[in-house]
Design an enzyme around this catalytic site. Structure first.
Site, PDB file in Angstrom:
ATOM      1  N   CYS A   1       0.667  -1.126  -0.046  1.00 24.57           N
ATOM      2  CA  CYS A   1      -0.042   0.034  -0.233  1.00 24.57           C
ATOM      3  C   CYS A   1       0.876   1.261  -0.168  1.00 24.57           C
ATOM      4  CB  CYS A   1      -0.927  -0.054   1.308  1.00 24.57           C
ATOM      5  SG  CYS A   1      -1.700  -1.422   1.515  1.00 24.57           S
TER       6      CYS A   1
ATOM      7  N   ARG B   1       5.050  -0.263  -6.262  1.00 21.96           N
ATOM      8  CA  ARG B   1       5.180  -1.041  -4.756  1.00 21.96           C
ATOM      9  C   ARG B   1       4.176  -2.233  -5.019  1.00 21.96           C
ATOM     10  NH1 ARG B   1       7.477   1.912  -0.653  1.00 21.96           N
ATOM     11  NH2 ARG B   1       6.037   0.693   0.911  1.00 21.96           N
TER      12      ARG B   1
ATOM     13  N   TRP C   1      -3.119  -2.589  -1.221  1.00 20.04           N
ATOM     14  CA  TRP C   1      -2.860  -3.852  -1.672  1.00 20.04           C
ATOM     15  C   TRP C   1      -3.463  -4.864  -0.823  1.00 20.04           C
ATOM     16  CZ3 TRP C   1       0.099  -8.082   0.695  1.00 20.04           C
ATOM     17  CH2 TRP C   1       0.519  -8.928  -0.331  1.00 20.04           C
TER      18      TRP C   1
ATOM     19  N   ASN D   1      -2.010   2.214   5.900  1.00 19.01           N
ATOM     20  CA  ASN D   1      -1.077   1.031   5.436  1.00 19.01           C
ATOM     21  C   ASN D   1      -0.865   0.195   6.942  1.00 19.01           C
ATOM     22  OD1 ASN D   1      -0.762   2.066   2.943  1.00 19.01           O
ATOM     23  ND2 ASN D   1       1.254   2.896   3.287  1.00 19.01           N
ATOM     24  N   GLY D   2      -1.030  -1.125   6.770  1.00 20.55           N
ATOM     25  CA  GLY D   2      -0.753  -2.032   8.060  1.00 20.55           C
ATOM     26  C   GLY D   2      -1.935  -2.849   8.054  1.00 20.55           C
TER      27      GLY D   2
ATOM     28  N   GLU E   1      18.138 -17.632  -6.814  1.00 18.60           N
ATOM     29  CA  GLU E   1      17.938 -16.426  -7.056  1.00 18.60           C
ATOM     30  C   GLU E   1      17.337 -16.551  -8.408  1.00 18.60           C
ATOM     31  OE1 GLU E   1      17.124 -13.604  -5.567  1.00 18.60           O
ATOM     32  OE2 GLU E   1      17.501 -12.453  -7.489  1.00 18.60           O
TER      33      GLU E   1
ATOM     34  N   LYS F   1      13.705 -15.276  -9.591  1.00 23.43           N
ATOM     35  CA  LYS F   1      13.391 -14.150 -10.590  1.00 23.43           C
ATOM     36  C   LYS F   1      12.204 -14.322 -11.635  1.00 23.43           C
ATOM     37  CE  LYS F   1      14.443 -11.391  -9.048  1.00 23.43           C
ATOM     38  NZ  LYS F   1      15.023 -11.431  -7.968  1.00 23.43           N
TER      39      LYS F   1
ATOM     40  N   GLU G   1       8.799 -15.070 -10.226  1.00 22.22           N
ATOM     41  CA  GLU G   1       8.055 -13.754  -9.802  1.00 22.22           C
ATOM     42  C   GLU G   1       7.414 -13.079 -11.202  1.00 22.22           C
ATOM     43  OE1 GLU G   1      10.104 -11.243  -6.365  1.00 22.22           O
ATOM     44  OE2 GLU G   1      11.746 -11.842  -7.862  1.00 22.22           O
TER      45      GLU G   1
ATOM     46  N   HIS H   1      18.400 -36.790  -5.087  1.00 27.40           N
ATOM     47  CA  HIS H   1      17.636 -36.984  -3.900  1.00 27.40           C
ATOM     48  C   HIS H   1      16.086 -36.818  -4.060  1.00 27.40           C
ATOM     49  CE1 HIS H   1      21.430 -38.160  -1.871  1.00 27.40           C
ATOM     50  NE2 HIS H   1      21.990 -37.103  -2.299  1.00 27.40           N
TER      51      HIS H   1
ATOM     52  N   LYS I   1       6.543  -4.240  -3.930  1.00 30.23           N
ATOM     53  CA  LYS I   1       7.953  -4.107  -3.741  1.00 30.23           C
ATOM     54  C   LYS I   1       8.534  -4.188  -2.369  1.00 30.23           C
ATOM     55  CE  LYS I   1      12.015  -3.028  -5.237  1.00 30.23           C
ATOM     56  NZ  LYS I   1      12.750  -4.072  -5.874  1.00 30.23           N
TER      57      LYS I   1
HETATM   58  O1  M6R Z   1      13.307  -4.939   0.539  1.00 27.23           O
HETATM   59  P1  M6R Z   1      13.922  -6.161   0.691  1.00 27.23           P
HETATM   60  O2  M6R Z   1      15.368  -6.775   0.587  1.00 27.23           O
HETATM   61  O3  M6R Z   1      13.907  -6.278   2.483  1.00 27.23           O
HETATM   62  O4  M6R Z   1      12.932  -6.986   0.435  1.00 27.23           O
HETATM   63  C1  M6R Z   1      12.981  -8.596   0.563  1.00 27.23           C
HETATM   64  C2  M6R Z   1      12.118  -9.391  -0.320  1.00 27.23           C
HETATM   65  O5  M6R Z   1      10.769  -9.160  -0.116  1.00 27.23           O
HETATM   66  C3  M6R Z   1      12.358  -9.064  -1.838  1.00 27.23           C
HETATM   67  O6  M6R Z   1      13.883  -9.511  -2.194  1.00 27.23           O
HETATM   68  C4  M6R Z   1      11.512  -9.976  -2.686  1.00 27.23           C
HETATM   69  O7  M6R Z   1      11.881 -11.212  -2.519  1.00 27.23           O
HETATM   70  C5  M6R Z   1      11.815  -9.369  -4.153  1.00 27.23           C
HETATM   71  N1  M6R Z   1      10.500  -9.452  -4.905  1.00 27.23           N
HETATM   72  C6  M6R Z   1      12.831 -10.284  -5.053  1.00 27.23           C
HETATM   73  O8  M6R Z   1      12.932 -10.045  -6.167  1.00 27.23           O
END
Ligand code: M6R
Length: 608
Positions: A2, A27, A74, A100-101, A481, A485, A488, A504, A603
């Protein structure tokens, strides 16, 4: 997640608020709305879906007024629809709230308010706040907000306006970021500096338990006992160009291509070439203090957790200090063995991730010293950590983290060099590492110059339903990672594994439909990895290999090969990540995904 924007000043508020919301689009959100003091009362316009829909509604029926608040939601409580979108308005229509929250005792408060005759229209916890503030209102908005917040449990960043105590915004924070922007005879409230950067760079960050009262004549920060708090004005050094796409199709692509520069920025002024070490002014630790820790715990979420895994490997190898890496969300609710002889490193791009912040606070509570590896200057983790290393990657707008990841790895290496040289790391090894670090930006540029090759590969694999990513040693976290990527932004199911773990279990998945990406540079575990590649090929898997030199062992065993420049093992994760970022990006684009704002993702995850 949010977003909040508010404006008080001489200008018409609506365009400024909508512009601010658009800057927060990255975000992640699913509905948006504004509440404007239009002279006669509070006028609210909100809509599910993209901000462009809200904008169209406002263009068709303009709302005039110079004080207002706005929000991108959100969804947490209730589906993303027009009714649940913020702002939420009190029963008598005089008070509007954006939030927000999460209000944890919303159910209890709702019951109490319903008993007093209030009618609820939405499924949200936020609506409770609007009615509660009305219930507490006695002519002064800040008093009503304080009174209401005393009854609230949970987390919030809120902005509130009232048509009775007009031309004023009251904003308060507990657990969800909020700042006041100071313009020329005008003031802003925002959850993220990007929203207001076009108008001012002077900001005051609220801390938990603080409230801002902002009107045309100025601002005051008070605590929840209405006692004035003196705050520092911070100056933001990001510029507008950094939060715009600058000719790239997406922020993610721009950020991938920025990496030669962002890595320079992370290293700038910190490498002491002759001594083979690093200078890190922000640690706030003497060398003796640094040497006194028994162990290191690194905690983070998502991509930042992946960089932590690489950091663990580096620190243990070069300093011989035991390191443990923990998901922040797990760490915060365990009974971890952390005390005053523990150094807790907290990694977060945004510096606002709720779980990471809570984990850091838990570590502090147990006596640990905390260091933040953070990108966003002035963020909560950066402010609350005992010391830290800013990664200086500049604003990262794409939801999928790319340049922050590579800069985090470099920040961890800087820390490793510093601690290693205080311990047993030789000056010669330190110098070799630094030489390799200096070569890195140019090597990344060489990879980026060949992005068309990755784009062609993406064309070949864009219809796959599953992917496996395999690596060993330093490159196991790269496999994690790479898979993150891809899933996501393309929504393809992808898993990362240590290559030898494949037999395994995951080996059962391999057939001619399964692409397997091997991160297989020429490093100390290459020969082992070559055997794993053979195992996949024997089962007709389609192998994409990220390699660094012509390897006889791979002849005829891989379907596609992308060669990256040679470097030391420690830096391979940085180079190997870049083609994987590009692969995920191009596959997602070819599948028509919204790359910068993938579905369901935010984000910065500021709720648990
Ligand atoms: O802002 P941060 O690095 O604490 O965020 C952590 C994760 O939310 C962030 O890395 C998330 O996994 C990303 N979408 C990865 O691309």
């Amino acid at each position: 997640m949010c977003g909040i924007v508010g404006y008080v000043g001489p200008r018409v508020a609506t365009p400024l608020l909508v512009e601010g919301l658009k800057r927060l689009e990255y975000r992640g959100y699913d509905s948006a709305g504004v509440a404007i003091m239009n002279g006669a009362g509070v006028e609210t316009v909100k809509e599910a879906g993209k901000i462009s829909r809200l904008e169209a509604m406002l263009a068709a029926n303009p709302v005039h007024g110079t004080t207002g608040i706005a929000h991108t939601r959100w969804a947490t409580h209730g589906p993303p629809n027009q009714v649940n979108a913020h702002p939420h308005v009190s029963d008598d229509g005089t008070i509007a709230v954006v939030h927000n929250g999460i209000i944890e005792n919303a159910t209890v408060l709702k019951k109490m308010l319903e008993g007093r005759g209030y009618t609820f229209r939405s499924d949200t916890d936020t609506e409770v706040l609007a009615h509660l503030i009305e219930e507490c209102f006695d002519g002064n908005l800040e008093d009503a907000v304080i009174e209401a917040l005393r009854q609230v449990e949970g987390t919030y960043g809120i902005a509130v306006v009232s048509s009775v105590d007009a031309h004023k915004i009251v904003a308060a924070r507990k657990g969800s970021p909020l700042l006041v922007g100071l313009g020329d005879d005008e003031y802003f409230v925002a959850s993220d500096v990007s929203a207001i950067l076009a108008h001012t760079r002077k900001v005051v960050y609220l801390d938990d338990g603080e409230m801002a009262v902002v009107d045309r004549n100025g601002y005051r920060i008070v605590d929840l006992n209405a006692m004035e708090v003196q705050k520092k004005v911070s100056r933001i050094d990001w510029d507008l160009g950094q939060i715009e796409r600058g000719g790239f199709a997406h922020f993610m692509l721009k950020e991938i291509f920025e990496q030669p520069q962002t890595l320079e920025n992370t290293m700038r002024g910190r490498l002491l070439d002759d001594d083979g070490t690093a200078k890190l002014g922000g640690l706030n630790l003497t060398d003796d203090e640094l040497l006194a820790f028994d162990n290191i715990v690194i905690t983070a979420c998502g991509t930042s957790w992946h960089s932590a895994l690489i950091g663990e490997h580096m620190i243990e190898e070069l300093t011989r200090v035991p390191v443990e890496v923990e998901y922040a969300s797990e760490f915060r609710y365990r009974n971890p063995i952390v005390n005053e002889r523990t150094l807790c490193i907290v990694i977060s791009q945004s510096g606002e991730t709720a779980d990471t912040l809570a984990a850091m606070r838990e570590a502090k509570r147990r006596g640990a010293r905390t260091l933040g590896i953070v990108n966003v200057v002035g963020s909560t983790i950066a402010r609350e950590a005992d010391g830290g290393i800013y990664i200086h990657a500049g604003p990262e707008i794409g939801v999928a983290s790319t340049k922050a990841f590579t800069s985090q790895v470099i920040a961890l290496l800087l820390f490793t060099l510093k601690l290693g040289r205080l311990r047993d790391l030789s000056i010669l090894t330190g110098r070799e590492i630094i030489e390799a670090m200096h070569r890195l930006p140019g090597q990344i540029q060489q990879i980026l110059d060949r992005s068309a090759e990755i784009e062609a590969l993406a064309e070949e694999f864009k219809r796959a339903s599953n992917f496996l990513y395999l690596g060993r040693g330093y490159n196991f976290p790269v496999a994690l990672e790479g898979a993150l990527k891809l899933k996501e932004i393309s929504y393809i199911h992808a898993e990362g594994y240590p290559a030898a773990e494949m037999k395994h279990g995951p080996i059962a998945l391999i057939d001619e439909m399964m692409p397997v990406v091997f991160i297989a540079p020429h490093d100390s575990v290459f020969d082992k990895l070559a055997s794993n590649i053979q195992e996949v090929k024997a089962r007709k898997g389609r192998v994409i290999a990220i390699t660094s030199r012509d390897e006889e062992a791979l002849a005829g065993k891989v379907d596609y090969e992308f060669r990256i420049p040679e470097t030391i093992d420690l830096l391979m994760p940085v180079l190997a990540s870049v083609p994987l970022q590009l692969l995920a990006y191009y596959i997602a684009v070819k599948r028509g995904s919204n790359v910068d704002q993938p579905r369901n993702l935010a984000k910065s995850v500021t709720v648990e």
